[in-house]
Design a protein around this motif. Structure first.
Motif, PDB file in Angstrom:
ATOM      1  N   ASN A  86     -15.318  -0.278  -2.532  1.00  0.00           N
ATOM      2  CA  ASN A  86     -14.497  -0.825  -3.604  1.00  0.00           C
ATOM      3  C   ASN A  86     -14.421  -2.343  -3.432  1.00  0.00           C
ATOM      4  N   GLY A  87     -14.869  -3.064  -4.429  1.00  0.00           N
ATOM      5  CA  GLY A  87     -14.931  -4.517  -4.378  1.00  0.00           C
ATOM      6  C   GLY A  87     -13.600  -5.210  -4.153  1.00  0.00           C
ATOM      7  N   ILE A  88     -12.474  -4.547  -4.445  1.00  0.00           N
ATOM      8  CA  ILE A  88     -11.171  -5.202  -4.247  1.00  0.00           C
ATOM      9  C   ILE A  88     -10.877  -5.429  -2.765  1.00  0.00           C
ATOM     10  N   HIS A  89     -11.610  -4.743  -1.870  1.00  0.00           N
ATOM     11  CA  HIS A  89     -11.419  -4.944  -0.431  1.00  0.00           C
ATOM     12  C   HIS A  89     -12.399  -5.958   0.144  1.00  0.00           C
ATOM     13  N   GLN A  90     -13.317  -6.438  -0.688  1.00  0.00           N
ATOM     14  CA  GLN A  90     -14.293  -7.436  -0.239  1.00  0.00           C
ATOM     15  C   GLN A  90     -14.170  -8.739  -1.035  1.00  0.00           C
ATOM     16  N   ALA A  91     -13.178  -8.810  -1.908  1.00  0.00           N
ATOM     17  CA  ALA A  91     -12.973  -9.996  -2.752  1.00  0.00           C
ATOM     18  C   ALA A  91     -12.562 -11.199  -1.906  1.00  0.00           C
ATOM     19  N   ARG A  92     -12.446 -12.335  -2.554  1.00  0.00           N
ATOM     20  CA  ARG A  92     -12.053 -13.562  -1.860  1.00  0.00           C
ATOM     21  C   ARG A  92     -10.639 -13.448  -1.282  1.00  0.00           C
ATOM     22  N   ARG A  93      -9.749 -12.834  -2.011  1.00  0.00           N
ATOM     23  CA  ARG A  93      -8.396 -12.519  -1.512  1.00  0.00           C
ATOM     24  C   ARG A  93      -8.229 -11.001  -1.650  1.00  0.00           C
ATOM     25  N   PRO A  94      -8.724 -10.251  -0.666  1.00  0.00           N
ATOM     26  CA  PRO A  94      -8.793  -8.802  -0.819  1.00  0.00           C
ATOM     27  C   PRO A  94      -7.447  -8.095  -0.765  1.00  0.00           C
ATOM     28  N   VAL A  95      -7.432  -6.934  -1.395  1.00  0.00           N
ATOM     29  CA  VAL A  95      -6.315  -6.003  -1.311  1.00  0.00           C
ATOM     30  C   VAL A  95      -6.507  -5.206  -0.023  1.00  0.00           C
ATOM     31  N   VAL A  96      -5.435  -5.034   0.735  1.00  0.00           N
ATOM     32  CA  VAL A  96      -5.495  -4.227   1.951  1.00  0.00           C
ATOM     33  C   VAL A  96      -5.687  -2.774   1.535  1.00  0.00           C
ATOM     34  N   SER A  97      -6.628  -2.096   2.148  1.00  0.00           N
ATOM     35  CA  SER A  97      -6.942  -0.711   1.828  1.00  0.00           C
ATOM     36  C   SER A  97      -5.768   0.208   2.150  1.00  0.00           C
ATOM     37  N   GLY A  98      -5.532   1.176   1.269  1.00  0.00           N
ATOM     38  CA  GLY A  98      -4.529   2.199   1.544  1.00  0.00           C
ATOM     39  C   GLY A  98      -4.852   2.959   2.816  1.00  0.00           C
ATOM     40  N   PHE A  99      -6.149   3.166   3.081  1.00  0.00           N
ATOM     41  CA  PHE A  99      -6.557   3.823   4.315  1.00  0.00           C
ATOM     42  C   PHE A  99      -6.172   2.982   5.532  1.00  0.00           C
ATOM     43  N   GLN A 100      -6.332   1.663   5.415  1.00  0.00           N
ATOM     44  CA  GLN A 100      -5.999   0.775   6.523  1.00  0.00           C
ATOM     45  C   GLN A 100      -4.494   0.787   6.775  1.00  0.00           C
ATOM     46  N   LEU A 101      -3.712   0.816   5.716  1.00  0.00           N
ATOM     47  CA  LEU A 101      -2.259   0.897   5.865  1.00  0.00           C
ATOM     48  C   LEU A 101      -1.856   2.227   6.497  1.00  0.00           C
ATOM     49  N   ALA A 102      -2.489   3.320   6.066  1.00  0.00           N
ATOM     50  CA  ALA A 102      -2.183   4.642   6.631  1.00  0.00           C
ATOM     51  C   ALA A 102      -2.499   4.674   8.118  1.00  0.00           C
ATOM     52  N   GLU A 103      -3.659   4.158   8.483  1.00  0.00           N
ATOM     53  CA  GLU A 103      -4.050   4.142   9.891  1.00  0.00           C
ATOM     54  C   GLU A 103      -3.083   3.310  10.723  1.00  0.00           C
ATOM     55  N   ALA A 104      -2.676   2.157  10.217  1.00  0.00           N
ATOM     56  CA  ALA A 104      -1.744   1.288  10.939  1.00  0.00           C
ATOM     57  C   ALA A 104      -0.374   1.958  11.077  1.00  0.00           C
ATOM     58  N   LEU A 105       0.082   2.647  10.036  1.00  0.00           N
ATOM     59  CA  LEU A 105       1.366   3.355  10.108  1.00  0.00           C
ATOM     60  C   LEU A 105       1.318   4.503  11.114  1.00  0.00           C
ATOM     61  N   ALA A 106       0.202   5.205  11.177  1.00  0.00           N
ATOM     62  CA  ALA A 106       0.057   6.367  12.054  1.00  0.00           C
ATOM     63  C   ALA A 106      -0.097   5.984  13.522  1.00  0.00           C
ATOM     64  N   GLU A 107      -0.534   4.763  13.765  1.00  0.00           N
ATOM     65  CA  GLU A 107      -0.821   4.316  15.127  1.00  0.00           C
ATOM     66  C   GLU A 107       0.383   4.510  16.058  1.00  0.00           C
ATOM     67  N   GLY A 108       0.148   5.246  17.140  1.00  0.00           N
ATOM     68  CA  GLY A 108       1.184   5.444  18.141  1.00  0.00           C
ATOM     69  C   GLY A 108       2.260   6.453  17.766  1.00  0.00           C
ATOM     70  N   ARG A 109       2.111   7.134  16.637  1.00  0.00           N
ATOM     71  CA  ARG A 109       3.118   8.111  16.212  1.00  0.00           C
ATOM     72  C   ARG A 109       2.552   9.524  16.305  1.00  0.00           C
ATOM     73  N   ASP A 110       3.363  10.444  16.773  1.00  0.00           N
ATOM     74  CA  ASP A 110       2.991  11.849  16.804  1.00  0.00           C
ATOM     75  C   ASP A 110       3.462  12.442  15.481  1.00  0.00           C
ATOM     76  N   PHE A 111       2.535  12.956  14.697  1.00  0.00           N
ATOM     77  CA  PHE A 111       2.892  13.457  13.371  1.00  0.00           C
ATOM     78  C   PHE A 111       1.914  14.542  12.936  1.00  0.00           C
ATOM     79  N   HIS A 112       2.324  15.310  11.944  1.00  0.00           N
ATOM     80  CA  HIS A 112       1.448  16.331  11.354  1.00  0.00           C
ATOM     81  C   HIS A 112       1.178  16.056   9.884  1.00  0.00           C
ATOM     82  N   THR A 113       2.102  15.347   9.234  1.00  0.00           N
ATOM     83  CA  THR A 113       1.912  15.008   7.825  1.00  0.00           C
ATOM     84  C   THR A 113       2.233  13.540   7.595  1.00  0.00           C
ATOM     85  N   LEU A 114       1.566  12.997   6.613  1.00  0.00           N
ATOM     86  CA  LEU A 114       1.786  11.610   6.200  1.00  0.00           C
ATOM     87  C   LEU A 114       1.618  11.556   4.688  1.00  0.00           C
TER      88      LEU A 114
END
Length: 165
Positions: free
Chosen positions: A100-128
């Motif tokens: 998706n070009g919005i993640h490679q633009a000059r001022r890119p949008v942070v990927s929802g996947f990247q936000l999910a991964e960062a939120l999950a980091e270090g947390r024990d969980f089964h659902t997100l």
């Protein structure tokens, strides 16, 4: 979680360029997670894209990008959580196969996947479950407010609300 995200990115179609994630639901089961993944997409204007693996599933909703105003979050913003750099966002989307070009633009949008991964980091969980309200751009500080299992990501506006279970 990373492999199922890659499976979803592998389904990407050129006509989806510029769409943004409106919601992400993730659930993992017991035992080791892993493929093979069965991936499908349905819809025209709003797309539902799903991937199912042996012990995990993820579903995302994609919407056409809109430059609308974000919903202001009144009160305390929470603690400073992250600022994503342009290089981080470019590298993450390339590593995922996210075209998706919005993640490679000059001022890119942070990927929802990247936000999910960062939120999950270090947390024990089964659902997100994350509902995205407004794009988060590189260079914007995002604050995290937490109440129990609910998290709000706030820049100048509410960017996302997540429930981690």
């Amino acid at each position: 979680m990373k492999e199922i995200m890659k499976a979803l990115c592998g389904l990407w179609k050129e006509e989806w360029q510029g769409m943004v994630m409106g919601q992400l639901n993730y659930e993992k089961g017991k035992g080791a997670c892993g493929g093979p993944y069965f991936v499908s997409a349905s819809g025209r204007r709003i797309l539902k894209v799903s991937a199912f693996g042996e012990n995990e599933r993820m579903e995302i909703l994609l919407f056409p990008f809109s430059h609308g105003e974000g919903k202001e979050k009144t009160g305390e913003k929470g603690r400073l959580w992250r600022t994503f750099s342009e290089g981080e966002v470019h590298a993450f989307s390339l590593s995922m196969g996210d075209h998706n070009g919005i993640h490679q633009a000059r001022r890119p949008v942070v990927s929802g996947f990247q936000l999910a991964e960062a939120l999950a980091e270090g947390r024990d969980f089964h659902t997100l479950r994350i509902r995205f309200h407004h794009p988060l751009y590189t260079g914007e500080a995002v604050y995290l407010k937490e109440e129990g299992k609910t998290f709000w990501g706030i820049s100048e506006v509410l960017c996302f609300e997540a429930v981690i279970g």
